[in-house]
Motif scaffolding. Structure first.
Motif, PDB file in Angstrom:
ATOM      1  N   UNK A 353     -12.311 -13.070 -11.340  1.00 44.14           N
ATOM      2  CA  UNK A 353     -10.953 -13.370 -10.901  1.00 44.14           C
ATOM      3  C   UNK A 353     -10.685 -14.874 -10.892  1.00 44.14           C
ATOM      4  N   UNK A 354     -11.720 -15.664 -10.513  1.00 45.67           N
ATOM      5  CA  UNK A 354     -11.558 -17.119 -10.472  1.00 45.67           C
ATOM      6  C   UNK A 354     -11.378 -17.671 -11.888  1.00 45.67           C
ATOM      7  N   UNK A 355     -12.129 -17.103 -12.837  1.00 45.07           N
ATOM      8  CA  UNK A 355     -11.996 -17.576 -14.215  1.00 45.07           C
ATOM      9  C   UNK A 355     -10.621 -17.250 -14.773  1.00 45.07           C
ATOM     10  N   UNK A 356     -10.148 -16.073 -14.424  1.00 44.94           N
ATOM     11  CA  UNK A 356      -8.798 -15.719 -14.876  1.00 44.94           C
ATOM     12  C   UNK A 356      -7.755 -16.627 -14.244  1.00 44.94           C
ATOM     13  N   UNK A 357      -7.979 -16.935 -12.934  1.00 44.25           N
ATOM     14  CA  UNK A 357      -7.041 -17.841 -12.252  1.00 44.25           C
ATOM     15  C   UNK A 357      -7.075 -19.230 -12.884  1.00 44.25           C
ATOM     16  N   UNK A 358      -8.285 -19.678 -13.213  1.00 45.81           N
ATOM     17  CA  UNK A 358      -8.400 -21.003 -13.835  1.00 45.81           C
ATOM     18  C   UNK A 358      -7.668 -21.045 -15.176  1.00 45.81           C
ATOM     19  N   UNK A 359      -7.820 -19.972 -15.965  1.00 42.97           N
ATOM     20  CA  UNK A 359      -7.113 -19.927 -17.249  1.00 42.97           C
ATOM     21  C   UNK A 359      -5.611 -19.971 -17.039  1.00 42.97           C
ATOM     22  N   UNK A 360      -5.172 -19.261 -15.984  1.00 42.90           N
ATOM     23  CA  UNK A 360      -3.735 -19.240 -15.715  1.00 42.90           C
ATOM     24  C   UNK A 360      -3.239 -20.615 -15.259  1.00 42.90           C
ATOM     25  N   UNK A 361      -4.021 -21.262 -14.343  1.00 41.22           N
ATOM     26  CA  UNK A 361      -3.594 -22.555 -13.803  1.00 41.22           C
ATOM     27  C   UNK A 361      -3.658 -23.653 -14.862  1.00 41.22           C
ATOM     28  N   UNK A 362      -4.612 -23.525 -15.781  1.00 39.87           N
ATOM     29  CA  UNK A 362      -4.687 -24.521 -16.861  1.00 39.87           C
ATOM     30  C   UNK A 362      -3.381 -24.572 -17.641  1.00 39.87           C
ATOM     31  N   UNK A 363      -2.822 -23.424 -17.871  1.00 34.50           N
ATOM     32  CA  UNK A 363      -1.579 -23.364 -18.642  1.00 34.50           C
ATOM     33  C   UNK A 363      -0.388 -23.902 -17.855  1.00 34.50           C
ATOM     34  N   UNK A 364      -0.535 -23.935 -16.517  1.00 36.87           N
ATOM     35  CA  UNK A 364       0.570 -24.439 -15.707  1.00 36.87           C
ATOM     36  C   UNK A 364       0.543 -25.965 -15.560  1.00 36.87           C
ATOM     37  N   UNK A 365      -0.607 -26.579 -15.847  1.00 36.27           N
ATOM     38  CA  UNK A 365      -0.694 -28.049 -15.709  1.00 36.27           C
ATOM     39  C   UNK A 365       0.121 -28.717 -16.823  1.00 36.27           C
ATOM     40  N   UNK A 366       1.028 -29.636 -16.490  1.00 29.19           N
ATOM     41  CA  UNK A 366       1.820 -30.320 -17.534  1.00 29.19           C
ATOM     42  C   UNK A 366       0.926 -31.162 -18.451  1.00 29.19           C
ATOM     43  N   UNK A 367       1.471 -31.462 -19.619  1.00 23.91           N
ATOM     44  CA  UNK A 367       0.703 -32.302 -20.556  1.00 23.91           C
ATOM     45  C   UNK A 367       0.497 -33.692 -19.965  1.00 23.91           C
ATOM     46  N   UNK A 368      -0.652 -34.240 -20.310  1.00 27.57           N
ATOM     47  CA  UNK A 368      -0.999 -35.572 -19.769  1.00 27.57           C
ATOM     48  C   UNK A 368      -0.065 -36.639 -20.392  1.00 27.57           C
ATOM     49  N   UNK A 369       0.624 -37.475 -19.587  1.00 27.55           N
ATOM     50  CA  UNK A 369       1.529 -38.516 -20.141  1.00 27.55           C
ATOM     51  C   UNK A 369       0.726 -39.641 -20.818  1.00 27.55           C
ATOM     52  N   UNK A 370       1.441 -40.408 -21.589  1.00 30.66           N
ATOM     53  CA  UNK A 370       0.792 -41.532 -22.294  1.00 30.66           C
ATOM     54  C   UNK A 370       0.542 -42.666 -21.310  1.00 30.66           C
ATOM     55  N   UNK A 371      -0.318 -43.560 -21.703  1.00 26.05           N
ATOM     56  CA  UNK A 371      -0.705 -44.683 -20.827  1.00 26.05           C
ATOM     57  C   UNK A 371       0.423 -45.686 -20.655  1.00 26.05           C
ATOM     58  N   UNK A 372       1.351 -45.762 -21.607  1.00 31.53           N
ATOM     59  CA  UNK A 372       2.416 -46.757 -21.506  1.00 31.53           C
ATOM     60  C   UNK A 372       3.663 -46.225 -20.845  1.00 31.53           C
ATOM     61  N   UNK A 373       3.566 -44.998 -20.311  1.00 32.65           N
ATOM     62  CA  UNK A 373       4.710 -44.433 -19.587  1.00 32.65           C
ATOM     63  C   UNK A 373       4.861 -45.211 -18.284  1.00 32.65           C
ATOM     64  N   UNK A 374       6.085 -45.706 -17.973  1.00 35.60           N
ATOM     65  CA  UNK A 374       6.248 -46.515 -16.754  1.00 35.60           C
ATOM     66  C   UNK A 374       6.002 -45.712 -15.477  1.00 35.60           C
ATOM     67  N   UNK A 375       6.094 -44.345 -15.500  1.00 47.93           N
ATOM     68  CA  UNK A 375       5.904 -43.530 -14.280  1.00 47.93           C
ATOM     69  C   UNK A 375       4.510 -42.924 -14.203  1.00 47.93           C
ATOM     70  N   UNK A 376       3.610 -43.403 -15.052  1.00 52.91           N
ATOM     71  CA  UNK A 376       2.289 -42.800 -15.084  1.00 52.91           C
ATOM     72  C   UNK A 376       1.478 -43.213 -13.859  1.00 52.91           C
ATOM     73  N   UNK A 377       0.638 -42.245 -13.420  1.00 52.11           N
ATOM     74  CA  UNK A 377      -0.308 -42.494 -12.308  1.00 52.11           C
ATOM     75  C   UNK A 377      -1.689 -42.097 -12.825  1.00 52.11           C
ATOM     76  N   UNK A 378      -2.611 -43.067 -12.745  1.00 51.72           N
ATOM     77  CA  UNK A 378      -3.980 -42.820 -13.229  1.00 51.72           C
ATOM     78  C   UNK A 378      -4.867 -42.475 -12.011  1.00 51.72           C
ATOM     79  N   UNK A 379      -5.445 -41.265 -12.079  1.00 55.23           N
ATOM     80  CA  UNK A 379      -6.272 -40.767 -10.975  1.00 55.23           C
ATOM     81  C   UNK A 379      -7.705 -40.587 -11.470  1.00 55.23           C
TER      82      UNK A 379
END
Length: 459
Positions: A353-379
């Protein structure tokens, strides 16, 4: 005076106005002796025993001690016990006939000669009247309806006429006396009382009233007596077939049958009676010894069998207990195995169930923004085992995506929370099941570049 008042009060309270003062006194005395609190029960017991307090107390104590009640034996007809097998005329039976001594002296001879015709006529007329009466009406003695009542009535009349100096009479029927003698392996002496015989009163006063005879009979045998004019006495008289009175029969167990080993007929004296009884008992003691030995052997065999049965049951019980414990241990092992299987199954299901949840949540994560985006936050996330992972987000995105990113990473623990270094605080990253999403990065006060720590909640 106090006793009289108590009697009156008790009679009024219980409605026993039909009781005489003597009966009420017996009722109180019986209650004191037996300790029975129920007055109605005491009254019923005394009525069953014809208000004979001595017999009533004896029977009450016999019942408490488990001794058979001589007044109620639940066998046979009319609550009478069945008589044991009888041998009335064995080959070696001894019969003693005692004749009346001849008159001594001239005066006794004259008395005998003068009154002989009168006695002869009287006895002949009496026999003729009885014979005629029985032709018209059947003998009422042939119907035995209350054998114990016949015996107790005889004892009461005997003591009323001759006093209480006599051997201890058996308080029960002839059948009960035979059964008790057989059970206790004792001699039984039967006395048949003939009211009309000329030698009866002299025998009762001088022989049965003799203290040596009383002591001898009371210590060596049971003594049963009854009047032959009563149905019970007449029945026994017909069975024993006596020829004259006084009549005594000595009965003992031989070869598993109650046997009449001797008959004594006629006006026998006390010394001669003791001698004859003693001789008869000595001649037949061997049969009682053999019966006692046989009974002891039978009892020993029964005891041994009971002990063997008890040992077998104990061994069976121990085996059953051992089997039960073995089964319990096996059940525990099986339950533990089943528990482990269930836990493993549950664990695998949770992983799936956790693996299925992870697959589902992966698809919900937005695409990673570019480094030169003025609103980017690097974590940068430092994991519990020391490795680091990095991801960029937009400052207006919810912290739940940071949680999704960490949760879906293969090196991150499944149960965790994310904290800042300084000032140290836990970020509300995990989205609730209901309600609004967690705050955004900017709302949580995070800058362009942040180093955060993942803490394992199960560590």
């Amino acid at each position: 005076q106090e006793v009289a008042i108590q009697i009156i009060i008790m009679a009024e309270e219980n409605g026993d106005v039909d009781l005489s003062q003597e009966q009420t006194e017996k009722l109180l005395h019986f209650q004191d002796l037996t300790g029975i609190e129920d007055i109605d029960r005491c009254k019923g017991i005394l009525q069953e025993h014809n208000w004979d307090i001595e017999i009533a107390v004896q029977d009450t104590f016999n019942k408490r001690e488990g001794v058979p009640n001589v007044f109620t034996q639940p066998e046979g007809v009319n609550n009478e016990p069945r008589e044991p097998s009888m041998n009335l005329q064995p080959n070696d039976q001894r019969v003693f006939t005692v004749a009346r001594p001849p008159p001594q002296g001239i005066f006794q001879w004259l008395y005998h000669i003068i009154f002989f015709p009168f006695r002869f006529v009287y006895s002949s007329l009496l026999d003729l009247i009885r014979f005629t009466f029985r032709l018209i009406r059947p003998d009422p003695r042939r119907n035995v309806t209350d054998p114990v009542g016949d015996v107790t009535a005889f004892i009461s009349k005997y003591e009323e006429t001759l006093g209480g100096i006599h051997p201890t009479f058996y308080q029960g029927s002839y059948s009960q006396a035979l059964n008790d003698a057989k059970r206790e392996l004792r001699f039984l002496c039967v006395y048949l009382h003939g009211d009309d015989h000329q030698d009866t009163m002299d025998f009762c006063r001088n022989t049965l009233g003799n203290q040596e005879v009383i002591d001898y009979i009371n210590t060596r045998m049971l003594f049963w007596a009854c009047n032959t004019n009563s149905p019970e006495g007449f029945r026994v008289s017909r069975a024993l077939k006596e020829n004259t009175y006084p009549f005594l029969a000595l009965i003992v167990l031989r070869q598993n049958r109650m046997t009449v080993v001797a008959r004594i007929e006629g006006p026998i004296g006390p010394i001669e009676l003791i001698e004859k009884l003693d001789r008869i008992m000595q001649d037949n003691e061997a049969s009682l010894i053999a019966a006692r030995a046989e009974r002891e052997e039978r009892n020993f065999t029964q005891t041994l069998r009971r002990e063997q049965d008890a040992a077998y049951l104990e061994s069976l019980k121990a085996d059953q207990e051992k089997e039960r414990k073995k089964k319990e241990e096996q059940d525990k092992i099986n339950q533990e195995k089943q528990r482990q299987v269930d836990e493993e199954k549950k664990r695998l299901q949770m992983i799936q169930e956790r693996e299925l949840l992870k697959e589902k949540l992966k698809n919900e994560i937005p695409e990673e923004p570019s480094t030169d985006d003025p609103d980017v936050v690097r974590i940068i996330l430092k994991l519990p085992h020391g490795s680091r992972i990095e991801r960029r987000f937009l400052k207006n995105q919810s912290l739940k995506y940071l949680h999704y990113f960490a949760f879906c990473h293969e090196d991150c623990p499944d149960d965790f929370h994310i904290v800042t270094n300084f000032p140290r605080r836990t970020l509300p990253c995990e989205p609730p099941s209901q309600g609004p999403d967690p705050p955004s990065f900017v709302e949580a006060g995070l800058g362009k570049n942040e180093l955060l720590f993942v803490q394992d909640n199960e560590a």
